[in-house]
Design a protein around this motif. Structure first.
Motif, PDB file in Angstrom:
ATOM      1  N   MET A  34       0.983  -1.413  -0.184  1.00 28.97           N
ATOM      2  CA  MET A  34       0.163  -0.233   0.044  1.00 28.97           C
ATOM      3  C   MET A  34       0.676   1.476  -0.070  1.00 28.97           C
ATOM      4  N   ALA A  35       2.034   1.315   0.455  1.00 29.11           N
ATOM      5  CA  ALA A  35       2.913   1.970   1.034  1.00 29.11           C
ATOM      6  C   ALA A  35       3.841   2.653  -0.517  1.00 29.11           C
ATOM      7  N   ARG A  36       3.665   0.961  -1.502  1.00 26.47           N
ATOM      8  CA  ARG A  36       4.528   1.722  -2.557  1.00 26.47           C
ATOM      9  C   ARG A  36       5.738   0.577  -2.347  1.00 26.47           C
ATOM     10  N   ARG A  37       6.248   0.346  -1.478  1.00 19.80           N
ATOM     11  CA  ARG A  37       7.441  -0.048  -0.940  1.00 19.80           C
ATOM     12  C   ARG A  37       8.205  -1.024  -1.695  1.00 19.80           C
ATOM     13  N   TYR A  38       7.347  -1.984  -2.029  1.00 21.75           N
ATOM     14  CA  TYR A  38       8.029  -3.582  -2.783  1.00 21.75           C
ATOM     15  C   TYR A  38       8.380  -2.448  -4.462  1.00 21.75           C
ATOM     16  N   TYR A  39       9.705  -3.791  -4.490  1.00 19.96           N
ATOM     17  CA  TYR A  39       9.936  -3.552  -6.197  1.00 19.96           C
ATOM     18  C   TYR A  39       9.264  -3.982  -7.352  1.00 19.96           C
ATOM     19  N   PHE A  40       8.711  -5.494  -7.305  1.00 20.55           N
ATOM     20  CA  PHE A  40       7.985  -5.541  -8.193  1.00 20.55           C
ATOM     21  C   PHE A  40       6.717  -5.871  -7.967  1.00 20.55           C
ATOM     22  N   GLN A  41       5.953  -4.375  -7.393  1.00 23.17           N
ATOM     23  CA  GLN A  41       4.375  -4.248  -8.281  1.00 23.17           C
ATOM     24  C   GLN A  41       4.365  -3.609  -8.874  1.00 23.17           C
ATOM     25  N   ARG A  42       3.015  -3.556  -8.949  1.00 26.96           N
ATOM     26  CA  ARG A  42       2.502  -3.101 -10.731  1.00 26.96           C
ATOM     27  C   ARG A  42       0.492  -2.769 -10.444  1.00 26.96           C
ATOM     28  N   PRO A  43       0.556  -2.457 -11.839  1.00 31.26           N
ATOM     29  CA  PRO A  43      -1.062  -2.193 -12.308  1.00 31.26           C
ATOM     30  C   PRO A  43      -1.246  -3.566 -12.899  1.00 31.26           C
ATOM     31  N   LEU A  44      -2.571  -4.275 -12.475  1.00 28.92           N
ATOM     32  CA  LEU A  44      -3.206  -5.156 -13.382  1.00 28.92           C
ATOM     33  C   LEU A  44      -4.165  -4.234 -13.880  1.00 28.92           C
ATOM     34  N   TYR A  45      -4.198  -5.161 -15.807  1.00 30.80           N
ATOM     35  CA  TYR A  45      -4.858  -3.925 -16.909  1.00 30.80           C
ATOM     36  C   TYR A  45      -5.952  -5.122 -17.681  1.00 30.80           C
ATOM     37  N   GLN A  46      -7.021  -4.555 -17.644  1.00 30.87           N
ATOM     38  CA  GLN A  46      -8.087  -4.953 -18.596  1.00 30.87           C
ATOM     39  C   GLN A  46      -8.156  -4.095 -19.428  1.00 30.87           C
ATOM     40  N   PHE A  47      -7.756  -4.475 -20.728  1.00 31.93           N
ATOM     41  CA  PHE A  47      -7.985  -3.374 -21.944  1.00 31.93           C
ATOM     42  C   PHE A  47      -9.710  -4.216 -22.295  1.00 31.93           C
ATOM     43  N   ILE A  48     -10.376  -3.078 -23.032  1.00 31.95           N
ATOM     44  CA  ILE A  48     -11.809  -3.508 -23.965  1.00 31.95           C
ATOM     45  C   ILE A  48     -12.204  -2.280 -25.465  1.00 31.95           C
ATOM     46  N   PRO A  49     -12.404  -3.273 -26.074  1.00 39.11           N
ATOM     47  CA  PRO A  49     -12.661  -1.959 -27.573  1.00 39.11           C
ATOM     48  C   PRO A  49     -13.471  -1.452 -27.007  1.00 39.11           C
ATOM     49  N   GLU A  50     -14.162  -0.044 -27.574  1.00 38.75           N
ATOM     50  CA  GLU A  50     -14.984   0.356 -26.952  1.00 38.75           C
ATOM     51  C   GLU A  50     -16.238  -0.353 -28.478  1.00 38.75           C
ATOM     52  N   THR A  51     -16.201  -0.594 -28.852  1.00 41.91           N
ATOM     53  CA  THR A  51     -17.921  -1.546 -29.582  1.00 41.91           C
ATOM     54  C   THR A  51     -18.767  -3.338 -27.617  1.00 41.91           C
ATOM     55  N   SER A  52     -17.313  -3.025 -27.244  1.00 40.80           N
ATOM     56  CA  SER A  52     -17.952  -3.874 -26.274  1.00 40.80           C
ATOM     57  C   SER A  52     -17.578  -3.385 -25.123  1.00 40.80           C
ATOM     58  N   TRP A  53     -17.979  -2.227 -24.934  1.00 35.16           N
ATOM     59  CA  TRP A  53     -18.311  -1.926 -23.382  1.00 35.16           C
ATOM     60  C   TRP A  53     -19.462  -1.637 -23.155  1.00 35.16           C
ATOM     61  N   LYS A  54     -20.697  -1.806 -23.919  1.00 34.33           N
ATOM     62  CA  LYS A  54     -21.724  -1.319 -22.937  1.00 34.33           C
ATOM     63  C   LYS A  54     -22.010  -2.770 -22.744  1.00 34.33           C
ATOM     64  N   LYS A  55     -22.337  -3.890 -23.096  1.00 29.28           N
ATOM     65  CA  LYS A  55     -22.239  -5.122 -23.260  1.00 29.28           C
ATOM     66  C   LYS A  55     -21.689  -5.406 -21.531  1.00 29.28           C
ATOM     67  N   VAL A  56     -19.600  -5.075 -20.992  1.00 30.41           N
ATOM     68  CA  VAL A  56     -19.156  -4.886 -20.249  1.00 30.41           C
ATOM     69  C   VAL A  56     -18.935  -4.477 -19.146  1.00 30.41           C
ATOM     70  N   ALA A  57     -19.853  -3.572 -19.127  1.00 26.66           N
ATOM     71  CA  ALA A  57     -19.949  -2.509 -18.337  1.00 26.66           C
ATOM     72  C   ALA A  57     -20.272  -2.672 -17.034  1.00 26.66           C
ATOM     73  N   ALA A  58     -21.238  -3.537 -17.295  1.00 28.60           N
ATOM     74  CA  ALA A  58     -21.480  -3.934 -15.582  1.00 28.60           C
ATOM     75  C   ALA A  58     -20.612  -4.972 -15.021  1.00 28.60           C
ATOM     76  N   PHE A  59     -20.338  -6.090 -15.645  1.00 24.71           N
ATOM     77  CA  PHE A  59     -18.845  -7.146 -15.289  1.00 24.71           C
ATOM     78  C   PHE A  59     -18.031  -6.192 -14.321  1.00 24.71           C
ATOM     79  N   ILE A  60     -17.898  -5.144 -15.378  1.00 20.23           N
ATOM     80  CA  ILE A  60     -16.442  -3.586 -14.684  1.00 20.23           C
ATOM     81  C   ILE A  60     -17.008  -3.280 -13.369  1.00 20.23           C
ATOM     82  N   ALA A  61     -18.263  -3.218 -13.277  1.00 22.87           N
ATOM     83  CA  ALA A  61     -19.201  -1.912 -11.998  1.00 22.87           C
ATOM     84  C   ALA A  61     -18.595  -2.779 -10.931  1.00 22.87           C
ATOM     85  N   TYR A  62     -19.199  -4.183 -11.320  1.00 18.28           N
ATOM     86  CA  TYR A  62     -19.459  -5.740 -10.167  1.00 18.28           C
ATOM     87  C   TYR A  62     -17.742  -5.504  -9.827  1.00 18.28           C
TER      88      TYR A  62
END
Length: 279
Positions: free
Chosen positions: A229-257
């Motif tokens: 949480m304090a970002r003191r570990y050398y090997f930590q990183r964000p996790l991404y999800q890439f979503i095409p705009e054409t799929s956003w409407k149907k995945v929005a509920a899952f992302i919100a969850y």
């Protein structure tokens, strides 16, 4: 087996229409978490069907480019070539950062050290050290258990350490294979997502090494929540999800969850972290 895609597949089906059918592919680091999130999402959203599979960040991104998935899970950002391909093909993306991960370096429990510094780790992973003699005094061969080049974790470690991996490094298909390899190899060292270690049980016959950025500094464990949480570990990183705009409407509920109270609890209980600015 070097080119085989590691696969975990979850199919949750209903009589959902195409605009409620979600495919998620990609990062092996994220796949167990994605499966757990999907299972719990489905319990309260039966009108959706979900298919979750792993195989590596590169596979997920390639599947997105080819129109074969709705969400690409990735433990790394897009590289320049991928970004260019999406632009050339006119695919507009939304990027979601939904969790933070720490990459753990693991050895057998009998390994004589509890921590390792970044400089030594570089020399091990790039092949400069062929044996453990300079590190532990044991004149036995070092066996490196890593991932294939399409893995986001492979890319993350390579860029973080500014190295090319030793040609002798074993390219495994996923976290499970790395963990199994280390269990039976007293000469082995490997890297896996810390969430995977916690997900697979605390009784594993392995040791998670603490990391020091420089010799003499305090060693930090990827299992230390406060350090992450304090970002003191050398090997930590964000996790991404890439979503095409054409799929956003149907995945929005899952992302919100995922980003809601229930999703955050699952993320944290699965051994991953939520950093304030990523919420």
């Amino acid at each position: 087996m070097k080119n085989a895609a590691y696969l975990i597949l979850l199919l949750l089906t209903s009589c959902a229409s195409n605009d409620r059918s979600i495919k998620v592919k990609g990062s092996d680091t994220e796949v167990n978490l994605a499966v757990t999130l999907a299972e719990n999402f489905y319990k309260v959203n039966h009108e959706f069907s979900l298919a979750i599979s792993g195989g590596g960040s590169g596979l997920g991104i390639a599947s997105l480019l080819n129109g074969q998935t709705d969400i690409a899970n990735s433990s790394r950002p897009l590289n320049a070539e991928e970004d260019s391909l999406f632009k050339v093909r006119g695919i507009k993306l939304r990027t979601v950062i939904f969790a933070e991960d720490a990459t753990a370096f693991i050895v057998q429990k009998t390994f004589p050290l509890d921590s390792i510094d970044v400089g030594t780790l570089k020399k091990i992973l790039n092949g400069q050290y062929k044996t453990w003699k300079a590190v532990t005094g044991r004149d036995i061969q070092i066996n490196i258990y890593g991932r294939q080049s399409n893995s986001g974790t492979h890319s993350f470690i390579r860029k973080k350490l500014k190295i090319e991996f030793s040609r002798d490094a074993k390219e495994m298909n996923g976290n499970a294979q790395i963990l199994e390899g280390i269990k039976t190899d007293a000469s082995g060292i490997g890297y896996v997502g810390v969430g995977y270690i916690l997900h697979s049980g605390a009784s594993q016959p392995i040791k998670v090494l603490k990391i020091t950025e420089k010799i003499g500094q305090v060693a930090v464990s990827p299992l230390d929540k406060q350090a992450i949480m304090a970002r003191r570990y050398y090997f930590q990183r964000p996790l991404y999800q890439f979503i095409p705009e054409t799929s956003w409407k149907k995945v929005a509920a899952f992302i919100a969850y995922e980003k809601g109270t229930a999703g955050k609890k699952i993320i944290q209980s699965s051994g991953y972290y939520i950093i304030a600015q990523n919420q």
